[in-house]
Design a protein around this motif. Sequence first.
Motif, PDB file in Angstrom:
ATOM      1  N   THR A 115      -1.472  -8.534   7.182  1.00  0.00           N
ATOM      2  CA  THR A 115      -1.216  -7.103   7.001  1.00  0.00           C
ATOM      3  C   THR A 115       0.144  -6.908   6.343  1.00  0.00           C
ATOM      4  O   THR A 115       1.106  -7.619   6.641  1.00  0.00           O
ATOM      5  CB  THR A 115      -1.280  -6.372   8.346  1.00  0.00           C
ATOM      6  N   VAL A 116       0.226  -5.930   5.431  1.00  0.00           N
ATOM      7  CA  VAL A 116       1.439  -5.699   4.653  1.00  0.00           C
ATOM      8  C   VAL A 116       1.872  -4.241   4.801  1.00  0.00           C
ATOM      9  O   VAL A 116       1.054  -3.331   4.675  1.00  0.00           O
ATOM     10  CB  VAL A 116       1.207  -6.024   3.160  1.00  0.00           C
ATOM     11  N   VAL A 139      -6.743   0.511   4.168  1.00  0.00           N
ATOM     12  CA  VAL A 139      -5.528   0.951   3.490  1.00  0.00           C
ATOM     13  C   VAL A 139      -5.155   2.303   4.098  1.00  0.00           C
ATOM     14  O   VAL A 139      -5.875   3.291   3.915  1.00  0.00           O
ATOM     15  CB  VAL A 139      -5.737   1.080   1.975  1.00  0.00           C
ATOM     16  N   SER A 178       4.649  -1.234   3.377  1.00  0.00           N
ATOM     17  CA  SER A 178       5.482  -0.883   2.227  1.00  0.00           C
ATOM     18  C   SER A 178       6.403   0.255   2.614  1.00  0.00           C
ATOM     19  O   SER A 178       6.068   1.081   3.469  1.00  0.00           O
ATOM     20  CB  SER A 178       4.607  -0.464   1.044  1.00  0.00           C
ATOM     21  N   SER A 232      -5.495  -7.986   7.526  1.00  0.00           N
ATOM     22  CA  SER A 232      -5.433  -7.692   6.084  1.00  0.00           C
ATOM     23  C   SER A 232      -5.430  -6.195   5.775  1.00  0.00           C
ATOM     24  O   SER A 232      -6.073  -5.739   4.829  1.00  0.00           O
ATOM     25  CB  SER A 232      -6.607  -8.368   5.359  1.00  0.00           C
ATOM     26  N   VAL A 276      -3.236  -2.617   4.747  1.00  0.00           N
ATOM     27  CA  VAL A 276      -2.069  -2.180   3.982  1.00  0.00           C
ATOM     28  C   VAL A 276      -1.600  -0.864   4.595  1.00  0.00           C
ATOM     29  O   VAL A 276      -2.382   0.086   4.701  1.00  0.00           O
ATOM     30  CB  VAL A 276      -2.400  -1.987   2.495  1.00  0.00           C
ATOM     31  N   ASN A 310     -10.867   2.470   2.906  1.00  0.00           N
ATOM     32  CA  ASN A 310      -9.882   2.598   1.839  1.00  0.00           C
ATOM     33  C   ASN A 310     -10.163   3.885   1.062  1.00  0.00           C
ATOM     34  O   ASN A 310     -11.082   3.915   0.236  1.00  0.00           O
ATOM     35  CB  ASN A 310      -9.952   1.391   0.900  1.00  0.00           C
TER      36      ASN A 310
END
Length: 286
Positions: free
Chosen positions: A197-198, A247, A200, A227, A229, A261
């Motif tokens: 997982t990212v 997402v 930002s 995984s 976002v 998403n």
Amino acid sequence: MLTSHEIEVEAQLDDNVHLGQGTIVEGDVEIKSGVQVGRYCVLQGEPGKKTVIESNTVLEDFVTVYPGVYISENSRVGAYTILGHPSKAELVGGDNTGQSERVREQLVEQPETVIGPRAIIRSHSVIYTHVQVGSSFNTGHSIMIREHTRIGNDCVFGTHASTDGYCRIGPMCHIGQYAQLSQAARIGRGVFIGGHTVFSDNNRAIRDVEEDLFGATIEDYVRIGLSCVILPTVHINAHSMIGAGSVVTRDIGEKTLAYGNPARLARELTVDEIQRYVISVESSTR
């Protein structure tokens, strides 16, 4: 054992300390009873930035400890790990990030690295200065924790997990392998963040601190699947769950199951679904 010329006179070593071949201890360093230090380690201290290794701690081979590191008792640090790595401000003479009001409450003012008792930090990890870590910290290999990060008790970082700094992570959190937390992330109690997982913190990918530091806020007992976002400014409210591969572009309400998403509300989680997770988190530390 070390020969005498490899230990500077400022260092204080209690009885029953073992230092491996080629290890160097220099400056204001205190090593307590029962500590075992492996081969070719470097332990440094300096006036105003004393390094202390508490009792019954093990440092494996090739560990580097910069000045101002405090490792609490009964901990283990894996080979090739670096503790107290200098911050960006110390390396290049300044860091505009630390001047932003958006991270004012995140700053760790003291130039030190504090590791709580019973830590297990596996090999090739890097933990910077201006970092405070609670008790029973447990990591995989090659994790990275940048400056101005606070981590609560009983947290887990999976292999290659990282935080870019200026983060606050509550107790009993699980940060999965290869997960990446952006600057200015705020993570509550008992949060699960799935591997890969990212996060930002910059909506436009513009290299300007005024565009950075819009990290997400994740409240208590949130679960984020593999995984995902998590985009800047997102606020995920308590007891929610985000499905794998989602997402997240907007705020998620409390007790919500969301996925897709972009991630959208699927339904409200039941009391039983929430309680089962909370009990599993709280009981795992007893």
